[in-house]
Design a protein around this motif. Structure first.
Motif, PDB file in Angstrom:
ATOM      1  N   VAL A 112      29.668  25.844  -2.314  1.00 63.27           N
ATOM      2  CA  VAL A 112      29.105  25.705  -0.798  1.00 63.27           C
ATOM      3  C   VAL A 112      29.987  24.616  -0.243  1.00 63.27           C
ATOM      4  N   GLY A 113      30.069  23.496  -0.714  1.00 61.57           N
ATOM      5  CA  GLY A 113      30.905  22.389  -0.265  1.00 61.57           C
ATOM      6  C   GLY A 113      32.287  22.812   0.117  1.00 61.57           C
ATOM      7  N   GLY A 114      32.933  23.645  -0.595  1.00 62.28           N
ATOM      8  CA  GLY A 114      34.284  24.127  -0.117  1.00 62.28           C
ATOM      9  C   GLY A 114      34.203  24.968   1.019  1.00 62.28           C
ATOM     10  N   LEU A 115      32.983  25.873   1.196  1.00 61.31           N
ATOM     11  CA  LEU A 115      33.050  26.344   2.477  1.00 61.31           C
ATOM     12  C   LEU A 115      32.698  25.480   3.605  1.00 61.31           C
ATOM     13  N   VAL A 116      31.780  24.674   3.617  1.00 62.46           N
ATOM     14  CA  VAL A 116      31.604  23.703   4.516  1.00 62.46           C
ATOM     15  C   VAL A 116      32.666  22.931   4.956  1.00 62.46           C
ATOM     16  N   SER A 117      33.564  22.386   4.198  1.00 58.45           N
ATOM     17  CA  SER A 117      34.842  21.753   4.254  1.00 58.45           C
ATOM     18  C   SER A 117      35.729  22.395   5.053  1.00 58.45           C
ATOM     19  N   ALA A 118      35.883  23.826   5.021  1.00 58.74           N
ATOM     20  CA  ALA A 118      36.807  24.817   5.513  1.00 58.74           C
ATOM     21  C   ALA A 118      36.503  24.752   6.766  1.00 58.74           C
TER      22      ALA A 118
END
Length: 419
Positions: free
Chosen positions: A149-155
């Motif tokens: 989820v963090g990776g998706l938000v950072s993208a």
């Protein structure tokens, strides 16, 4: 929630803090080298060396951390470590020189070294043996969910041409460590002092060595632990250690797949872990942990075999084979993550639990250095088939070693007796 059935409230709060921390780490994890090298202008090579420096400092600090946990308890050590890590991560948002980068990296590494081993020891303190596999499995699932989820938000936020977006991500990541520390602060009287002095919510049946008999030499005399450490080192070197660097190089440089494909591949890995972890936990209940760990060697060998043959096919088939291999690898992860920490904490006497968890943490650090270096050299010299062959054989050898662990464990340590 069914997800947390049979999990006591104390462990639930620790898992919640763990999830916040994972979410924050997911915001920044893929970007550190790029951020330091390209965005802050230190150079990619320098960025890579700083990342390696962080790993070395964390590795060196792990042994003293384990000893400190056994003296004062895992919760105070972990709370201090989380605050220090949060300060280090916040500092990364302001890095503008090599000197400041090394200073901040040192703070971050020292903090990080005090999180993982104490966290495992804390889970073991507040969880009876029959529930530990579930706790460690849930921890791993929430870690992957948070990272994903963090990776998706950072993208959605990050922009390589805007340093402010990276600063925002690192400040948000920093905040999650302080939140985790705040959650631990609410656990009054838990995880404090030498284990055995305060057994609230703990396993009161585990062994306790005489008070004067502490230290890493006692662990070195534990034949089962020695065997587990060796087998884990081999397995992790050819498993996780090869995945982080070997897979990206093999897929993009050797296999000529687009770099963007890596996001899909690692997304498959995360999705499989999150979806299947609870099912795997239920299946493993009451089954031999050593046998399960041995099977992981076979599973990971199959995963690498699929990755290895992918370069013989066109782009579409090659991508499918790699995704399939990564998905199978993830299934092995869901088996590995609950059983190994459970074995370690059932082997550990109360007053050596911090050191036992520190020792197994060191295998991650060492394999995390050897695996990427080996993959980089072999693939850099254009020996892809030799590298894949060695990785497959290494996984099978580690699996065989783990199967031989079974006679060294009691039925309870091997997970065969469930209360």
């Amino acid at each position: 929630m069914a997800l947390l059935a049979d999990v006591n409230p104390i462990a639930q709060r620790i898992l919640m803090g763990n999830a916040f921390s994972a979410l924050g780490s997911g915001l920044t994890l893929p970007f550190l080298v790029i951020y330091l090298g390209e965005v802050r202008g230190l150079g990619v090579a320098t960025g890579g060396l700083i990342v390696a420096y962080i790993a070395v400092v964390s590795l060196v600090a792990t042994a003293p951390v384990g000893a400190l946990v056994d003296r004062v308890g895992p919760r105070p050590v972990m709370m201090v470590a989380l605050v220090v890590t949060g300060i280090g991560v916040a500092g990364l948002s302001q890095v503008d020189s090599l000197t400041l980068a090394l200073t901040v990296a040192t703070v971050f590494a020292l903090g990080e070294s005090g999180v993982w081993a104490p966290q495992s020891a804390l889970y073991a303190r507040v969880t009876p043996p029959e529930h530990r596999q579930k706790i460690f499995g849930l921890q791993f699932m929430l870690l992957n969910l948070g990272l994903g989820v963090g990776g998706l938000v950072s993208a959605l936020i990050v922009n390589v041409n805007d340093v402010g977006t990276f600063s925002t991500l690192y400040l948000l990541d920093s905040l999650t460590f302080f939140i985790y520390a705040g959650i631990l602060l609410t656990l009054t009287g838990v995880g404090v002092g030498r284990e055995g002095e305060n057994l609230t919510g703990q396993d009161s049946s585990a062994s306790l060595t005489p008070a004067h008999k502490t230290g890493y030499r006692l662990i070195a005399r534990d034949k089962a632990m020695r065997h587990l450490v060796l087998a884990s080192l081999v397995m992790l070197t050819f498993g996780y250690g090869s995945l982080e660097v070997g897979l990206p190089i093999y897929a993009t440089v050797i296999g000529n797949l687009d770099v963007s494909f890596l996001g899909l591949a690692f997304g498959v890995n995360t999705a499989v872990v999150v979806v299947s972890q609870l099912v795997v936990i239920r299946i493993l209940r009451g089954r031999s942990r050593s046998k399960t760990a041995g099977i992981v060697g076979l599973v990971w060998a199959l995963a690498w075999l699929l990755v290895g043959i992918s370069i013989e096919f066109d782009t579409l088939v090659a991508g499918g084979l790699i995704c399939l291999g990564v998905g199978i690898f993830a299934m092995g992860e869901t088996m590995w993550s609950p059983v190994i920490p459970a074995i370690v904490n059932d082997l550990a006497p109360h007053n050596l639990r911090g050191r036992y968890n520190a020792v197994i943490s060191v295998t991650w650090g060492i394999s995390g250095a050897i695996g990427p270096a080996f993959a980089g050299v072999m693939l850099g010299l254009d020996y892809p088939y030799a590298w894949v062959t060695i990785v497959v054989v290494g996984c099978l050898a580690a699996g065989a070693l783990l199967l031989r662990l079974r006679p060294l464990l009691t039925p309870q340590q091997d997970g065969m007796i469930v209360a």
